[in-house]
Design an enzyme around this catalytic site. Structure first.
Site, PDB file in Angstrom:
ATOM      1  N   ASN A 265       9.346   2.938  50.875  1.00 40.59           N
ATOM      2  CA  ASN A 265      10.642   3.223  50.262  1.00 40.59           C
ATOM      3  C   ASN A 265      10.675   2.674  48.837  1.00 40.59           C
ATOM      4  OD1 ASN A 265      13.403   2.954  49.449  1.00 40.59           O
ATOM      5  ND2 ASN A 265      14.020   3.226  51.579  1.00 40.59           N
TER       6      ASN A 265
ATOM      7  N   HIS B 218      12.989   2.824  46.617  1.00 42.01           N
ATOM      8  CA  HIS B 218      14.242   2.156  46.266  1.00 42.01           C
ATOM      9  C   HIS B 218      14.196   0.686  46.693  1.00 42.01           C
ATOM     10  CE1 HIS B 218      16.196   5.831  45.009  1.00 42.01           C
ATOM     11  NE2 HIS B 218      15.896   6.414  46.164  1.00 42.01           N
ATOM     12  N   LYS B 219      13.715   0.423  47.901  1.00 41.36           N
ATOM     13  CA  LYS B 219      13.595  -0.960  48.374  1.00 41.36           C
ATOM     14  C   LYS B 219      12.615  -1.737  47.502  1.00 41.36           C
ATOM     15  CE  LYS B 219      14.769  -0.404  53.240  1.00 41.36           C
ATOM     16  NZ  LYS B 219      14.333  -0.584  54.628  1.00 41.36           N
TER      17      LYS B 219
ATOM     18  N   ASP C 120      14.057  -4.527  57.238  1.00 48.11           N
ATOM     19  CA  ASP C 120      14.881  -3.431  57.731  1.00 48.11           C
ATOM     20  C   ASP C 120      16.329  -3.750  57.404  1.00 48.11           C
ATOM     21  OD1 ASP C 120      15.084  -0.889  58.825  1.00 48.11           O
ATOM     22  OD2 ASP C 120      15.347  -1.609  60.870  1.00 48.11           O
TER      23      ASP C 120
ATOM     24  N   PHE D 225      21.355   3.320  46.473  1.00 44.49           N
ATOM     25  CA  PHE D 225      20.811   4.337  47.365  1.00 44.49           C
ATOM     26  C   PHE D 225      21.432   4.160  48.739  1.00 44.49           C
ATOM     27  CE2 PHE D 225      18.113   0.672  47.823  1.00 44.49           C
ATOM     28  CZ  PHE D 225      17.670   0.664  49.130  1.00 44.49           C
ATOM     29  N   GLY D 226      21.097   5.079  49.638  1.00 40.21           N
ATOM     30  CA  GLY D 226      21.626   4.996  50.996  1.00 40.21           C
ATOM     31  C   GLY D 226      23.138   5.093  51.014  1.00 40.21           C
TER      32      GLY D 226
ATOM     33  N   ARG E   1      20.412  -7.725  50.741  1.00 36.04           N
ATOM     34  CA  ARG E   1      18.980  -7.882  50.481  1.00 36.04           C
ATOM     35  C   ARG E   1      18.736  -9.121  49.623  1.00 36.04           C
ATOM     36  NH1 ARG E   1      17.955  -2.917  49.574  1.00 36.04           N
ATOM     37  NH2 ARG E   1      17.250  -2.552  51.691  1.00 36.04           N
TER      38      ARG E   1
END
Length: 193
Positions: free
Chosen positions: A9, A11-12, A67, A148-149, A177
């Site tokens: 991912n 973005h992460k 996660d 995002f998300g 995060r």
């Protein structure tokens, strides 16, 4: 110091690179690993550990899995561990947002929280788990295009802007995060003493 993260991912990875500028952050593709890890755990902790162990088994070096889930009170914690694939297995943010807003139609209690779990498998095979949370509410409609998300529909407590309306600096100063990463950094410092 290099940190190997079990994710594709982007973005992460971008957020982690922003939060950890003193480290070299490498994702699966950066490590030459072309794989999608089957996230079949029942909890965020399960999935983070599945990812970290997968990467550790390939590299035998310290490996990190992460996660994140959005947990909505009125939906009994859903989408939770299924956040990325809430609407379908395709992991399409706009479809996930649409489904969540449809499920929240007419619901007065819009409280929710974002939660990130980070699992670290050390070079000796032992592991440690950290989490970070931020409480807020679900907006009636998407606002903003940053992040995002679910960012465009999540308004953290004490703010009138969604994560999607905030600059990366502002979001990362308080995000779930960022809070989990702070615990990770403290742990790495202790390991390196």
């Amino acid at each position: 110091m290099q940190l190997n993260i079990a994710t594709n991912n982007e973005h992460k990875l971008e957020e982690l690179r922003f939060l950890l500028p003193e480290y070299t952050i490498l994702g699966l593709k950066d490590l030459g690993i072309d794989a999608e890890i089957d996230e079949n755990g029942n909890t965020l902790e399960d999935n983070a550990l599945i990812k970290a162990k997968y990467l550790y088994n390939l590299t035998k070096t310290m490996s990190i899995g992460e996660d994140t889930g959005l947990e909505v009170i009125a939906l009994n914690g859903s989408p939770g561990v299924k956040s990325a694939r809430y609407a379908s297995s395709a992991n399409i943010a706009s479809a996930n947002i649409s489904k969540l807003l449809a499920n929240m139609e007419g619901v007065q209690d819009r409280r929710a929280r974002f939660r990130t779990v980070i699992a670290v498998v050390m070079a000796n095979g032992n592991f440690q788990i950290f989490d970070g949370k931020v409480n807020g509410v679900i907006a009636d409609m998407p606002k903003g295009s940053s992040g995002f998300g679910y960012d465009p529909i999540f308004i953290p407590d004490g703010y009138s802007l969604s994560f999607g309306e905030m600059t990366q600096d502002k979001k990362n100063a308080m995000s779930h995060r960022a809070r989990a990463v702070e615990k990770l950094i403290d742990f790495i410092k202790i390991l390196n003493q």
